[in-house]
Design a protein around this motif. Sequence first.
Motif, PDB file in Angstrom:
ATOM      1  N   ARG A  75      76.352  51.952  13.405  1.00 50.49           N
ATOM      2  CA  ARG A  75      76.676  51.119  14.580  1.00 50.49           C
ATOM      3  C   ARG A  75      77.817  51.734  15.375  1.00 50.49           C
ATOM      4  O   ARG A  75      77.787  51.780  16.611  1.00 50.49           O
ATOM      5  CB  ARG A  75      77.051  49.708  14.137  1.00 50.49           C
ATOM      6  CG  ARG A  75      75.878  48.869  13.714  1.00 50.49           C
ATOM      7  CD  ARG A  75      76.336  47.460  13.378  1.00 50.49           C
ATOM      8  NE  ARG A  75      75.217  46.631  13.036  1.00 50.49           N
ATOM      9  CZ  ARG A  75      75.012  46.121  11.832  1.00 50.49           C
ATOM     10  NH1 ARG A  75      75.860  46.343  10.855  1.00 50.49           N
ATOM     11  NH2 ARG A  75      73.952  45.357  11.607  1.00 50.49           N
ATOM     12  N   LEU A  76      78.858  52.185  14.675  1.00 52.69           N
ATOM     13  CA  LEU A  76      79.994  52.794  15.360  1.00 52.69           C
ATOM     14  C   LEU A  76      79.586  54.088  16.072  1.00 52.69           C
ATOM     15  O   LEU A  76      80.034  54.351  17.197  1.00 52.69           O
ATOM     16  CB  LEU A  76      81.122  53.067  14.367  1.00 52.69           C
ATOM     17  CG  LEU A  76      81.789  51.817  13.794  1.00 52.69           C
ATOM     18  CD1 LEU A  76      82.766  52.208  12.689  1.00 52.69           C
ATOM     19  CD2 LEU A  76      82.490  51.022  14.880  1.00 52.69           C
ATOM     20  N   GLU A  77      78.732  54.867  15.446  1.00 52.09           N
ATOM     21  CA  GLU A  77      78.243  56.082  16.095  1.00 52.09           C
ATOM     22  C   GLU A  77      77.419  55.748  17.334  1.00 52.09           C
ATOM     23  O   GLU A  77      77.531  56.426  18.367  1.00 52.09           O
ATOM     24  CB  GLU A  77      77.411  56.908  15.112  1.00 52.09           C
ATOM     25  CG  GLU A  77      78.247  57.541  14.015  1.00 52.09           C
ATOM     26  CD  GLU A  77      77.417  58.191  12.922  1.00 52.09           C
ATOM     27  OE1 GLU A  77      76.215  57.858  12.779  1.00 52.09           O
ATOM     28  OE2 GLU A  77      77.975  59.037  12.204  1.00 52.09           O
ATOM     29  N   ASP A  78      76.592  54.704  17.238  1.00 51.87           N
ATOM     30  CA  ASP A  78      75.788  54.291  18.394  1.00 51.87           C
ATOM     31  C   ASP A  78      76.670  53.826  19.546  1.00 51.87           C
ATOM     32  O   ASP A  78      76.417  54.160  20.707  1.00 51.87           O
ATOM     33  CB  ASP A  78      74.812  53.182  18.001  1.00 51.87           C
ATOM     34  CG  ASP A  78      73.677  53.671  17.122  1.00 51.87           C
ATOM     35  OD1 ASP A  78      73.466  54.898  17.028  1.00 51.87           O
ATOM     36  OD2 ASP A  78      73.006  52.817  16.499  1.00 51.87           O
ATOM     37  N   ILE A  79      77.697  53.062  19.234  1.00 50.05           N
ATOM     38  CA  ILE A  79      78.627  52.606  20.271  1.00 50.05           C
ATOM     39  C   ILE A  79      79.321  53.811  20.900  1.00 50.05           C
ATOM     40  O   ILE A  79      79.453  53.908  22.123  1.00 50.05           O
ATOM     41  CB  ILE A  79      79.668  51.614  19.703  1.00 50.05           C
ATOM     42  CG1 ILE A  79      78.988  50.299  19.316  1.00 50.05           C
ATOM     43  CG2 ILE A  79      80.797  51.365  20.708  1.00 50.05           C
ATOM     44  CD1 ILE A  79      79.861  49.369  18.496  1.00 50.05           C
ATOM     45  N   ASN A  80      79.756  54.736  20.075  1.00 56.20           N
ATOM     46  CA  ASN A  80      80.458  55.913  20.566  1.00 56.20           C
ATOM     47  C   ASN A  80      79.589  56.769  21.481  1.00 56.20           C
ATOM     48  O   ASN A  80      80.093  57.457  22.369  1.00 56.20           O
ATOM     49  CB  ASN A  80      80.970  56.747  19.394  1.00 56.20           C
ATOM     50  CG  ASN A  80      82.009  57.732  19.820  1.00 56.20           C
ATOM     51  OD1 ASN A  80      82.993  57.372  20.446  1.00 56.20           O
ATOM     52  ND2 ASN A  80      81.785  58.994  19.492  1.00 56.20           N
ATOM     53  N   ALA A  81      78.279  56.723  21.297  1.00 55.75           N
ATOM     54  CA  ALA A  81      77.363  57.530  22.103  1.00 55.75           C
ATOM     55  C   ALA A  81      77.038  56.910  23.465  1.00 55.75           C
ATOM     56  O   ALA A  81      76.407  57.551  24.294  1.00 55.75           O
ATOM     57  CB  ALA A  81      76.061  57.762  21.322  1.00 55.75           C
TER      58      ALA A  81
ATOM     59  N   MET B 118      91.643  61.890  12.878  1.00 54.10           N
ATOM     60  CA  MET B 118      91.691  60.509  12.443  1.00 54.10           C
ATOM     61  C   MET B 118      92.923  60.274  11.601  1.00 54.10           C
ATOM     62  O   MET B 118      93.362  61.160  10.874  1.00 54.10           O
ATOM     63  CB  MET B 118      90.464  60.193  11.587  1.00 54.10           C
ATOM     64  CG  MET B 118      89.288  59.706  12.351  1.00 54.10           C
ATOM     65  SD  MET B 118      88.151  58.967  11.174  1.00 54.10           S
ATOM     66  CE  MET B 118      86.641  59.488  11.882  1.00 54.10           C
TER      67      MET B 118
ATOM     68  N   LEU C 253      82.782  47.022  23.354  1.00 56.02           N
ATOM     69  CA  LEU C 253      84.030  46.845  22.613  1.00 56.02           C
ATOM     70  C   LEU C 253      84.814  45.619  23.080  1.00 56.02           C
ATOM     71  O   LEU C 253      85.428  44.925  22.259  1.00 56.02           O
ATOM     72  CB  LEU C 253      84.884  48.107  22.712  1.00 56.02           C
ATOM     73  CG  LEU C 253      84.290  49.329  22.002  1.00 56.02           C
ATOM     74  CD1 LEU C 253      85.142  50.572  22.281  1.00 56.02           C
ATOM     75  CD2 LEU C 253      84.138  49.095  20.515  1.00 56.02           C
TER      76      LEU C 253
ATOM     77  N   PRO D  47      80.766  55.603  29.010  1.00 56.29           N
ATOM     78  CA  PRO D  47      82.091  54.970  28.932  1.00 56.29           C
ATOM     79  C   PRO D  47      82.094  53.496  29.360  1.00 56.29           C
ATOM     80  O   PRO D  47      82.727  52.662  28.700  1.00 56.29           O
ATOM     81  CB  PRO D  47      82.949  55.821  29.875  1.00 56.29           C
ATOM     82  CG  PRO D  47      82.307  57.172  29.806  1.00 56.29           C
ATOM     83  CD  PRO D  47      80.825  56.890  29.707  1.00 56.29           C
TER      84      PRO D  47
ATOM     85  N   LYS E 113      80.292  51.441  26.654  1.00 54.30           N
ATOM     86  CA  LYS E 113      81.146  51.406  25.468  1.00 54.30           C
ATOM     87  C   LYS E 113      82.268  50.382  25.651  1.00 54.30           C
ATOM     88  O   LYS E 113      82.528  49.573  24.761  1.00 54.30           O
ATOM     89  CB  LYS E 113      81.721  52.801  25.223  1.00 54.30           C
ATOM     90  CG  LYS E 113      82.520  52.947  23.973  1.00 54.30           C
ATOM     91  CD  LYS E 113      82.940  54.413  23.832  1.00 54.30           C
ATOM     92  CE  LYS E 113      83.828  54.648  22.662  1.00 54.30           C
ATOM     93  NZ  LYS E 113      84.214  56.060  22.534  1.00 54.30           N
ATOM     94  N   THR E 114      82.905  50.402  26.807  1.00 57.49           N
ATOM     95  CA  THR E 114      83.969  49.435  27.102  1.00 57.49           C
ATOM     96  C   THR E 114      83.428  48.013  27.053  1.00 57.49           C
ATOM     97  O   THR E 114      84.045  47.121  26.472  1.00 57.49           O
ATOM     98  CB  THR E 114      84.589  49.724  28.480  1.00 57.49           C
ATOM     99  OG1 THR E 114      85.183  51.025  28.441  1.00 57.49           O
ATOM    100  CG2 THR E 114      85.626  48.689  28.865  1.00 57.49           C
TER     101      THR E 114
END
Length: 52
Positions: free
Chosen positions: A15-21, A1, A31, A24, A27-28
């Motif tokens: 929330r960011l961790e959930d999106i990252n999981a 980072m 985002l 693809p 996630k796209t």
Amino acid sequence: MGKTNLVLDQATLKRLEDINALTPDAKTYVLEHIDMMIRDFKTKLLIVNKKA
């Protein structure tokens, strides 16, 4: 980072961790919608500030 002064609260970090999981594609999708909402909010702020 990279280096940042940004401090995230636990709810935002979750929330960011959930999106990252997400997959693809999912996630796209998420985002892209976040980007659209940020763009629209910034546009509204510009319009309001021009009226003031």
